[in-house]
Motif scaffolding. Structure first.
Motif, PDB file in Angstrom:
ATOM      1  N   GLY A  44       0.809  -1.213   0.000  1.00 17.33           N
ATOM      2  CA  GLY A  44       0.000   0.000   0.000  1.00 17.33           C
ATOM      3  C   GLY A  44       0.845   1.267   0.000  1.00 17.33           C
ATOM      4  O   GLY A  44       1.960   1.293   0.517  1.00 17.33           O
ATOM      5  N   THR A  45       0.293   2.299  -0.608  1.00 17.76           N
ATOM      6  CA  THR A  45       0.961   3.600  -0.672  1.00 17.76           C
ATOM      7  C   THR A  45      -0.077   4.690  -0.466  1.00 17.76           C
ATOM      8  O   THR A  45      -1.287   4.457  -0.566  1.00 17.76           O
ATOM      9  CB  THR A  45       1.640   3.833  -2.032  1.00 17.76           C
ATOM     10  N   GLY A  46       0.417   5.879  -0.220  1.00 20.71           N
ATOM     11  CA  GLY A  46      -0.472   7.020  -0.094  1.00 20.71           C
ATOM     12  C   GLY A  46       0.300   8.318  -0.120  1.00 20.71           C
ATOM     13  O   GLY A  46       1.531   8.322   0.035  1.00 20.71           O
ATOM     14  N   SER A  64      -4.765  10.604  -0.167  1.00 22.63           N
ATOM     15  CA  SER A  64      -5.340   9.414  -0.790  1.00 22.63           C
ATOM     16  C   SER A  64      -4.419   8.221  -0.526  1.00 22.63           C
ATOM     17  O   SER A  64      -3.250   8.390  -0.186  1.00 22.63           O
ATOM     18  CB  SER A  64      -5.514   9.630  -2.300  1.00 22.63           C
ATOM     19  N   PHE A  65      -4.983   7.032  -0.691  1.00 19.84           N
ATOM     20  CA  PHE A  65      -4.217   5.801  -0.482  1.00 19.84           C
ATOM     21  C   PHE A  65      -4.659   4.777  -1.517  1.00 19.84           C
ATOM     22  O   PHE A  65      -5.742   4.899  -2.105  1.00 19.84           O
ATOM     23  CB  PHE A  65      -4.414   5.262   0.940  1.00 19.84           C
ATOM     24  N   ALA A  66      -3.814   3.771  -1.737  1.00 23.04           N
ATOM     25  CA  ALA A  66      -4.129   2.718  -2.716  1.00 23.04           C
ATOM     26  C   ALA A  66      -3.408   1.434  -2.348  1.00 23.04           C
ATOM     27  O   ALA A  66      -2.422   1.441  -1.607  1.00 23.04           O
ATOM     28  CB  ALA A  66      -3.708   3.169  -4.118  1.00 23.04           C
ATOM     29  N   ASP A  67      -3.919   0.341  -2.863  1.00 25.27           N
ATOM     30  CA  ASP A  67      -3.273  -0.975  -2.781  1.00 25.27           C
ATOM     31  C   ASP A  67      -3.070  -1.499  -1.364  1.00 25.27           C
ATOM     32  O   ASP A  67      -2.085  -2.195  -1.088  1.00 25.27           O
ATOM     33  CB  ASP A  67      -1.920  -0.959  -3.522  1.00 25.27           C
ATOM     34  N   THR A  71      -8.788  -3.780   4.114  1.00 29.94           N
ATOM     35  CA  THR A  71      -9.661  -2.654   3.772  1.00 29.94           C
ATOM     36  C   THR A  71      -9.507  -1.584   4.849  1.00 29.94           C
ATOM     37  O   THR A  71      -9.324  -1.891   6.032  1.00 29.94           O
ATOM     38  CB  THR A  71     -11.130  -3.095   3.669  1.00 29.94           C
ATOM     39  N   SER A  72      -9.586  -0.354   4.435  1.00 34.54           N
ATOM     40  CA  SER A  72      -9.364   0.772   5.337  1.00 34.54           C
ATOM     41  C   SER A  72     -10.399   0.801   6.453  1.00 34.54           C
ATOM     42  O   SER A  72     -11.562   0.467   6.250  1.00 34.54           O
ATOM     43  CB  SER A  72      -9.421   2.078   4.551  1.00 34.54           C
ATOM     44  N   ALA A 104      -8.531   1.326  -1.695  1.00 28.01           N
ATOM     45  CA  ALA A 104      -8.046   2.586  -2.257  1.00 28.01           C
ATOM     46  C   ALA A 104      -9.108   3.653  -2.043  1.00 28.01           C
ATOM     47  O   ALA A 104     -10.299   3.383  -2.226  1.00 28.01           O
ATOM     48  CB  ALA A 104      -7.750   2.429  -3.739  1.00 28.01           C
ATOM     49  N   GLY A 105      -8.689   4.831  -1.625  1.00 25.08           N
ATOM     50  CA  GLY A 105      -9.657   5.890  -1.368  1.00 25.08           C
ATOM     51  C   GLY A 105      -8.989   7.157  -0.877  1.00 25.08           C
ATOM     52  O   GLY A 105      -7.794   7.372  -1.096  1.00 25.08           O
ATOM     53  N   ASN A 106      -9.769   7.969  -0.182  1.00 24.10           N
ATOM     54  CA  ASN A 106      -9.309   9.277   0.287  1.00 24.10           C
ATOM     55  C   ASN A 106      -9.508   9.423   1.786  1.00 24.10           C
ATOM     56  O   ASN A 106     -10.315   8.708   2.393  1.00 24.10           O
ATOM     57  CB  ASN A 106     -10.090  10.382  -0.434  1.00 24.10           C
TER      58      ASN A 106
END
Length: 174
Positions: A44-46, A64-67, A71-72, A104-106
């Protein structure tokens, strides 16, 4: 010629008066979040931008974040760690709204950190605070990003002051 000198003198006096009220600095932190800072092994990154007012303690964060592996579930601004840099945990300074239940989201949030004029301010600038994204597979945090290397962003009053001085100089040349 005398009129131009008086106009310039008047503008300079006004600028000096306005400048005494423009004492706050807005500090911008460009934050990179990843798993290397928290050792979860996630891919994961952001990224985030955090703005901090050194006088009022106002802080606003958007990112934002992804991968994520999981789940967040939550996002926070934490501080202050015992030493600068990665590692070491700290309490929550500010809870952030997050797109929950996704990989992935904000996220975003704003508030006041009541330490702008005390030693906490030095800790904020010294890299002892961080953003943490928590997930279903890493409840303690899956990705993290330290707030380091802030850049001073001119506030609107300072921009107006510089513009006013520039106009006065242009007028003087004519």
């Amino acid at each position: 010629m005398i009129m131009h000198k008086m106009t310039f003198l008047g503008v300079a006096t006004l600028a000096l008066g306005v400048s005494t009220y423009a004492t706050a600095d807005i500090l911008q932190f460009d934050v990179v979040l990843d798993a290397t800072q928290i050792s979860t092994g996630s891919l994961g990154t952001g990224t985030a931008t955090a703005l901090f007012n050194n006088i009022t303690g106002d802080v606003s964060i958007a990112g934002s974040f992804a991968d994520l592996t999981g789940t967040s579930s939550m996002a926070h601004l934490h501080g202050f760690t015992p030493s600068a840099g990665t590692g070491g945990g700290a309490g929550v300074l500010l809870s952030l709204a997050i797109d929950a239940g996704v990989a992935a989201g904000n996220f975003s949030g704003a508030g006041i950190i009541s330490m702008a004029s005390d030693p906490g301010f030095a800790k904020m600038l010294g890299g002892q605070s961080y953003i943490n994204i928590h997930s279903s597979t890493s409840p303690g945090g899956e990705i993290r990003g330290q707030l380091v290397n802030p850049v001073v962003v001119p506030e609107p009053g300072s921009i107006a002051l510089v513009s006013l001085a520039g106009l006065a100089l242009l007028r003087r040349r004519r």
